[in-house]
Scaffold this active site. Structure first.
Site, PDB file in Angstrom:
ATOM      1  N   GLU A 160       0.826  -1.209   0.000  1.00  0.00           N
ATOM      2  CA  GLU A 160       0.000   0.000   0.000  1.00  0.00           C
ATOM      3  C   GLU A 160       0.863   1.263   0.000  1.00  0.00           C
ATOM      4  O   GLU A 160       0.529   2.255  -0.651  1.00  0.00           O
ATOM      5  CB  GLU A 160      -0.940  -0.008   1.213  1.00  0.00           C
ATOM      6  N   TRP A 170     -14.997  12.455 -13.170  1.00  0.00           N
ATOM      7  CA  TRP A 170     -14.158  12.149 -12.018  1.00  0.00           C
ATOM      8  C   TRP A 170     -13.453  13.391 -11.481  1.00  0.00           C
ATOM      9  O   TRP A 170     -13.126  13.461 -10.283  1.00  0.00           O
ATOM     10  CB  TRP A 170     -13.128  11.079 -12.363  1.00  0.00           C
ATOM     11  N   TRP A 211     -19.893  12.595 -20.048  1.00  0.00           N
ATOM     12  CA  TRP A 211     -20.248  12.931 -18.673  1.00  0.00           C
ATOM     13  C   TRP A 211     -21.541  13.751 -18.624  1.00  0.00           C
ATOM     14  O   TRP A 211     -21.836  14.512 -19.534  1.00  0.00           O
ATOM     15  CB  TRP A 211     -19.120  13.715 -18.010  1.00  0.00           C
ATOM     16  N   ASN A 242     -10.592   3.728   3.206  1.00  0.00           N
ATOM     17  CA  ASN A 242     -10.157   3.459   1.839  1.00  0.00           C
ATOM     18  C   ASN A 242     -11.171   2.651   1.037  1.00  0.00           C
ATOM     19  O   ASN A 242     -11.449   2.952  -0.129  1.00  0.00           O
ATOM     20  CB  ASN A 242      -8.813   2.734   1.861  1.00  0.00           C
ATOM     21  N   TRP A 267      -8.718   8.355  -8.456  1.00  0.00           N
ATOM     22  CA  TRP A 267      -9.947   8.679  -9.175  1.00  0.00           C
ATOM     23  C   TRP A 267      -9.910   8.123 -10.592  1.00  0.00           C
ATOM     24  O   TRP A 267     -10.908   7.584 -11.082  1.00  0.00           O
ATOM     25  CB  TRP A 267     -10.185  10.194  -9.179  1.00  0.00           C
ATOM     26  N   TRP A 281       1.837   1.607  -3.515  1.00  0.00           N
ATOM     27  CA  TRP A 281       0.820   2.203  -4.393  1.00  0.00           C
ATOM     28  C   TRP A 281       0.896   3.727  -4.336  1.00  0.00           C
ATOM     29  O   TRP A 281       0.758   4.410  -5.359  1.00  0.00           O
ATOM     30  CB  TRP A 281      -0.573   1.728  -3.996  1.00  0.00           C
TER      31      TRP A 281
END
Length: 487
Positions: free
Chosen positions: A280, A364, A311, A346, A387, A283
């Site tokens: 993590e 987004w 969108w 998360n 996102w 990431w």
């Protein structure tokens, strides 16, 4: 041979490295033997994105903690605000400084600004030096076999961990010479803490280096042992809560990685759990390296074909989402947790992001902007990458057709409803069976729970099945655009 220039002060420019231990720029400044002028500049220039409101709340407390730590060592933090280059030049003139030391920022705009400042000052004889104090590895140093940035996480992580040497640990200096009689802004005058109203009453955080160490210690005792499972359960205190501390540089990522590994080596946590936590942290690293290599992803899709996504302009839907009034309990619980605490679990971040992008078909970038303003851990690289991951448009992203069902997600990860009942108290009396889809409950169940759909808790603002079909139809537009040779 010591030259006169070597006796001139060193300006230590703090940014996202608000700590004294494991701080390369600070270590080099103190070891130079020259007077050190610690400064934090609240950048009000036009080149970098301003912090969001929640981040400013955190910054206020973190700067106070840093100043207190410096004062314990005979120094203090000089505060200035304005354009960074102008303020640095003013400070150089006031102090006669011959050097500016800093830990580098790798976000594109800040990186370019710092490079311009350094080149300008160096041309005038000012020694500007920078170190990596924020990441496990400097962006650009972890490349694939073709010498290109990684676009897939797993091989990136493997390469990162195999080829990167840990940060050399350094203790906080015992003493730092005072910076002299220099003017400093009054932090209260910056008004970083909200007033009229003060919406931070639920912010249960301890910003600063000591707070970061306390959070790490608590996680090693409480959360690491079952991290891979507990991290998905939002009602459990199983996550590290280190993200804001890492963002503001109150703790080094290597410090967190090595602490987890030491816990595994000593038998205090399973090795697999420590490995999951390290992944993590990896990431976060992947996000930073991606943004540095592909700076356009702050505004455009990493996969260009997704810029053809149709969108929807839906102000009412966006407002319902931000207020936690969508009618889907786990989504609303997450958004209310965010507004109350400046943070969101998360797993729930993924659920609420998927809901905005796919159920409501809202860009987004609108969600990223809201998170930027309301998260205490708002980090440009992580925010944009995550996102785009949810939207299907990022590197190594979840496929767009993976659409989280907020009902089943709630039932799976909040089976006993503790998370929803905490943050959506109007549903507290609804039995577990109906909690994550209260509109499906029989009238007598809602009556007994004292819930009136509409007046007390909203009905769903969109039907899941219809929203899923609409999202897949939108994806077909992207696929058709790609097939027609569109960008």
């Amino acid at each position: 041979m010591t030259t006169k220039a070597d006796d001139r002060p060193v300006i230590l420019w703090f940014r996202q490295d608000l700590r004294l231990a494991d701080n390369p720029a600070l270590t080099h400044a103190v070891e130079s033997g020259r007077p050190v002028v610690p400064v934090y500049i609240l950048d009000q220039g036009a080149r970098v994105r301003p912090m969001g409101a929640a981040s400013l709340w955190w910054l206020d407390k973190s700067l106070r903690a840093l100043d207190a730590d410096l004062r314990q060592r005979g120094s203090r933090l000089i505060l200035r605000r304005g354009d960074s280059e102008a303020e640095l030049r003013r400070l150089i003139e006031e102090t006669g400084a011959g050097a500016v030391f800093m830990n580098r920022l790798f976000e594109p705009d800040a990186f370019a600004r710092d490079a311009d400042i350094a080149h300008g000052l160096q041309a005038e004889g000012i020694d500007c030096r920078g170190w990596n104090g924020a990441l496990m590895a400097r962006p650009g140093s972890v490349l694939n076999g073709s010498g290109q940035p990684y676009k897939v996480f797993t091989p990136f992580l493997k390469s990162l961990l195999a080829a990167t040497a840990p940060l050399i640990r350094t203790a906080a200096p015992g003493r730092i010479a005072p910076p002299g009689d220099l003017a400093s802004d009054d932090l209260d005058g910056w008004e970083l803490h909200p007033t009229r109203p003060d919406w931070s009453g639920g912010f249960d955080w301890t910003p600063g280096e000591a707070g970061a160490e306390a959070a790490l210690s608590a996680f090693l005792v409480r959360g690491l042992k079952s991290y891979s499972v507990g991290r998905d359960l939002p009602a459990e205190p199983a996550t590290s809560r280190l993200s804001p501390h890492l963002h503001f540089g109150e703790i080094s990522p290597w410090r967190a990685v090595e602490a987890a590994r030491e816990a595994a080596d000593s038998g205090r946590a399973p090795a697999a759990e420590a490995g999951k936590f390290v992944a993590e942290i990896g990431w976060r690293e992947f996000s930073a390296h991606l943004l540095h290599a592909f700076p356009q992803i702050t505004d455009t899709a990493f996969r260009p074909e997704y810029d053809a996504m149709p969108w929807r302009d839906d102000p009412a839907g966006l407002e319902a989402w931000t207020r936690g009034r969508t009618g889907y309990p786990v989504v609303d619980a997450g958004m209310r947790q965010l507004c109350t605490t400046g943070w969101m679990h998360n797993r729930v971040r993924m659920i609420v992001a998927s809901f905005l992008v796919k159920h409501l078909l809202i860009d987004w970038r609108a969600g990223e902007a809201w998170f930027h303003d309301t998260l205490v851990d708002a980090d440009l690289a992580s925010n944009v990458q995550n996102w785009q991951w949810v939207a299907g448009s990022g590197a190594d992203a979840a496929p767009y057709f993976r659409i989280f069902n907020p009902i089943t997600q709630g039932r799976k990860f909040d089976a006993d409803g503790r998370y929803v009942r905490r943050w959506v108290p109007e549903l507290r009396g609804v039995p577990d069976r109906w909690l994550h889809a209260p509109w499906t409950a029989p009238p007598e169940v809602l009556r007994d729970a004292r819930v009136r759909l509409g007046p007390d808790y909203p009905r769903p603002i969109v039907d899941h099945d219809l929203a899923r079909k609409r999202a897949l139809d939108a994806l077909a537009t992207v696929v058709a655009s790609r097939g027609a040779g569109g960008d």
